[in-house]
Design a protein around this motif. Structure first.
Motif, PDB file in Angstrom:
ATOM      1  N   HIS A  13      40.366  52.227  46.485  1.00 50.55           N
ATOM      2  CA  HIS A  13      39.958  51.405  48.096  1.00 50.55           C
ATOM      3  C   HIS A  13      39.150  51.140  48.248  1.00 50.55           C
ATOM      4  N   ASP A  14      38.205  51.155  48.001  1.00 49.07           N
ATOM      5  CA  ASP A  14      36.559  50.915  48.231  1.00 49.07           C
ATOM      6  C   ASP A  14      36.266  49.450  46.929  1.00 49.07           C
ATOM      7  N   ASP A  36      40.386  42.340  51.531  1.00 49.20           N
ATOM      8  CA  ASP A  36      40.778  43.911  51.080  1.00 49.20           C
ATOM      9  C   ASP A  36      40.042  42.854  49.888  1.00 49.20           C
ATOM     10  N   ARG A  63      41.908  46.043  47.333  1.00 47.74           N
ATOM     11  CA  ARG A  63      42.688  47.435  48.419  1.00 47.74           C
ATOM     12  C   ARG A  63      43.236  47.480  48.780  1.00 47.74           C
TER      13      ARG A  63
END
Length: 135
Positions: A13-14, A36, A63
């Motif tokens: 996600h990060d 991303d 991501r």
């Protein structure tokens, strides 16, 4: 000629957060980033180097929208090179790792941790000079 193992890709996600964590764990640096994606490594690969010989792969954090739902089928093993296994586990916990139980049992010789997004990895015996490999 065979293919080369050039990157290990981790969905997350990060990407910035995980890249920072793993840079601190492995003493890597960021070698490429986009909005991303963040790529880290111990060296900056060139096509010529990769063609010439197998080099250490880089790690790429990408991501994705979905969450991790089950135990990883692939995980990293790390071995401390300048401290005891216990000291390395303490350092990694301070960086944001957590202890996890994946059914490893009480007789294990390694410690199972998870990175800040829950990806499991193992801390193995110390490779520090003068260490006997015990935890």
């Amino acid at each position: 000629m065979a293919s080369r193992f050039t990157e290990l890709v981790v969905d997350c996600h990060d990407p910035e957060r995980l890249a920072a964590f793993w840079c601190a764990v492995l003493d890597f640096q960021v070698i490429d980033r986009t909005a991303d994606k963040v790529e880290i490594g111990s060296w900056e690969p060139t096509v010529e180097d990769v063609r010439a010989r197998q080099m250490p792969p880089t790690v790429v954090f990408i991501r994705v929208p979905e969450h991790k739902t089950v135990k990883n089928r692939l995980h990293l093993d790390v071995s401390p090179v300048d401290r005891s296994t216990e000291a390395e586990v303490a350092r990694l916990l301070a960086l944001g790792a957590t202890r996890v139980d994946v059914g490893q049992g009480p007789d294990r010789t390694w410690t199972v941790l998870a990175d800040p997004e829950g990806n499991e990895f193992d801390v193995l015996r110390s490779l520090a000079p003068g260490r006997d490999g015990s935890a």
